[in-house]
Design a protein around this motif. Sequence first.
Motif, PDB file in Angstrom:
ATOM      1  N   ASN A  91       0.828  -1.210   0.000  1.00  0.00           N
ATOM      2  CA  ASN A  91       0.000   0.000   0.000  1.00  0.00           C
ATOM      3  C   ASN A  91       0.865   1.263   0.000  1.00  0.00           C
ATOM      4  OD1 ASN A  91      -2.179  -1.702   0.056  1.00  0.00           O
ATOM      5  ND2 ASN A  91      -2.870  -1.171   2.113  1.00  0.00           N
ATOM      6  N   GLY A  92       1.923   1.208  -0.806  1.00  0.00           N
ATOM      7  CA  GLY A  92       2.794   2.362  -0.966  1.00  0.00           C
ATOM      8  C   GLY A  92       3.923   2.453   0.032  1.00  0.00           C
TER       9      GLY A  92
ATOM     10  N   ILE B 265      -0.470  -3.565   7.964  1.00  0.00           N
ATOM     11  CA  ILE B 265      -0.739  -2.468   7.021  1.00  0.00           C
ATOM     12  C   ILE B 265      -2.043  -2.724   6.275  1.00  0.00           C
ATOM     13  CG2 ILE B 265       0.086  -1.304   4.928  1.00  0.00           C
ATOM     14  CD1 ILE B 265       2.933  -1.800   5.931  1.00  0.00           C
ATOM     15  N   PHE B 266      -2.256  -3.962   5.842  1.00  0.00           N
ATOM     16  CA  PHE B 266      -3.515  -4.304   5.172  1.00  0.00           C
ATOM     17  C   PHE B 266      -4.717  -4.040   6.068  1.00  0.00           C
ATOM     18  CE2 PHE B 266      -1.921  -7.606   1.829  1.00  0.00           C
ATOM     19  CZ  PHE B 266      -1.357  -6.570   1.105  1.00  0.00           C
TER      20      PHE B 266
ATOM     21  N   ASP C  82      -6.054  -3.323  -0.974  1.00  0.00           N
ATOM     22  CA  ASP C  82      -4.714  -3.706  -0.542  1.00  0.00           C
ATOM     23  C   ASP C  82      -3.886  -4.155  -1.742  1.00  0.00           C
ATOM     24  OD1 ASP C  82      -5.205  -3.233   2.200  1.00  0.00           O
ATOM     25  OD2 ASP C  82      -6.262  -5.145   2.352  1.00  0.00           O
ATOM     26  N   VAL C  83      -2.700  -3.576  -1.857  1.00  0.00           N
ATOM     27  CA  VAL C  83      -1.817  -3.875  -2.982  1.00  0.00           C
ATOM     28  C   VAL C  83      -0.432  -4.206  -2.440  1.00  0.00           C
ATOM     29  CG1 VAL C  83      -0.738  -3.002  -5.084  1.00  0.00           C
ATOM     30  CG2 VAL C  83      -3.101  -2.342  -4.517  1.00  0.00           C
ATOM     31  N   LEU C  84       0.129  -5.321  -2.896  1.00  0.00           N
ATOM     32  CA  LEU C  84       1.491  -5.703  -2.518  1.00  0.00           C
ATOM     33  C   LEU C  84       2.306  -5.891  -3.791  1.00  0.00           C
ATOM     34  CD1 LEU C  84       2.755  -8.046   0.209  1.00  0.00           C
ATOM     35  CD2 LEU C  84       3.505  -8.458  -2.129  1.00  0.00           C
TER      36      LEU C  84
END
Length: 583
Positions: free
Chosen positions: A79-80, A97-98, A106-108
């Motif tokens: 997430n950045g 973080i998620f 949510d992005v990994l």
Amino acid sequence: MKTLFKKYLLLPLMAVSLLTSCQEEIIELNEPNESEVITASAPLASLMSRTSLNDGSFDNIIDRNSCTSIELPVTVIVNGIELTIDSEDDIELIEDIFDAIDSDIDVLEIIFPITIVLSDHTEIVIENMAQLEAFIQECSEGEDDDIECIDFQYPITFSVFNSDLVVINTVTINNDRELHDFFEDLTPNDLVSLNFPVTLELADGTEVVVNNNTELEDAIERAINACDEDDDNDFDDEYADITKERLTELLLACPWSVDKLEINDIDQEEQYVGYLFSFLEDGTVKATSNSTMVLGEWEIIVTDLGLKLAIAFNDLTDFNAEWRVHEVDDYAGEIKVDLRNGDDRLRFEKECDANPTDCSEMFVDDALSICKWRVVSFNGDDNLIDISIDFSNQNIHAYDAQGTIVDEGNWGTSQSNDGVMVSFNDLTMQLVDIAGDWLVTECAGSRFKMVSGSNFIVLEKDCGDADGDVAQIKEWMVQGEWLVANYNDSGEDNTALFANYILNFMENGGVVATNNGTIEGTWNVFRDSDSVLRFLMNFGPNTPFDELNDDWTILEATADRIELKDVSGNDGSIDILVFEKIL
């Protein structure tokens, strides 16, 4: 790299086929038992090989499959936020973080190149996501051969034999990878045996010592389905299939604080700092702070989609919902229960370790010797709660509400195989039911639970009246006459039951209700182990005042009015009782 390793490992095994050149190096050991010899085709060889396979499920949050694991360290952007994952424990940071914001996507992103490790410990360098995706697609979710619920404690050693069962070498194995390669390199003609005893560790940390092939094979077979291997690709369900029994055990173990509470996208946890939530066996939940105690009810509901924790308070309505059990997280010794209700989120954090194995005789001796104590529960009943017990100097002096001694005896502690035992001796009067030996199952400075056979007792500390509130309320109660101004029984107004009754509360702990006759009982005011003011009454079976037999929570008290509250039954319904002084 693997080829070189195999060549190194094969050296002792090649000696099996080259006996003529190695006879002078025979190691003198006791003659082996033929039943302990392992061949490449033996069932035990397969079980040990499966136990040594690489478990790829621990990092599913990164690589989305259980067939491979990523060699650490690895750098990811979550997430950045850029993180370097150096150990398995660091993976928790990704999930934190998620979980920080539930409404986002949510992005990994993995920073390539990385090295992945296959189940057979083969290492492969992956240059981009497309290459990793190919391995993800090949992995069948939930289907693998590894046995994850039991592990060898290394090092272990094998003896290598010739065809005459003469030991020609020993091989030391230091990890799963070496063990896997050892069995992979066995030929049909090779003969080996494991040197016992061997120690294994189960998923719950229990150690098992085995002394022969049969015991080892049995231990591994019993462990195959003994734990959740978490081989699905949903990283966020470590405890999605937690049982109702296990969750109940966790909730009852000790008080919980509010780690996170988000209602309608607004954080609410700050207003509950200092609150402790105690989930009790009778289905009630007690929320306490320094000056407040609120009672509600709780229940675990089993659904097709998992468990729900239903909570209901009359006052703390933020918590009222059937919360879906999203996750139970045991990380670095901190246990958290994460609950969801639509977009709302509640997370409890365990606030103490109630493990009786951490309880010592000295701790119990010291705790019981301080202040007085009350039996707040005897097999679920509070019929002994009005008795105040002094355990100082290993003696027992029990007093009723009037201060009269109602039993005397002595006590001591001892250590058994199951834990600390407390013995209450020479009790012959009102405490005769608790005489005998009790095993401590919950251990805290102000509360103990003990069991004896099918019986249990709960003791809570009563440290008197440090702030003078108990003495003040008692002074108000004995001054003048009182009537029942309101009695609301689970939402039903039953005040009329006590019409025309006049009550006199006496200094000696007696209470008399008068109306064309008298009904006598006892009363007391005390502060419990959670610093909550309680008002105790007992009229025995005499109607209608038997309705009031309980240890009520004092909500408000003045010289002319006192309001009490109690949770009635397992349904969590609330009773309200108000006394007002006749002026």
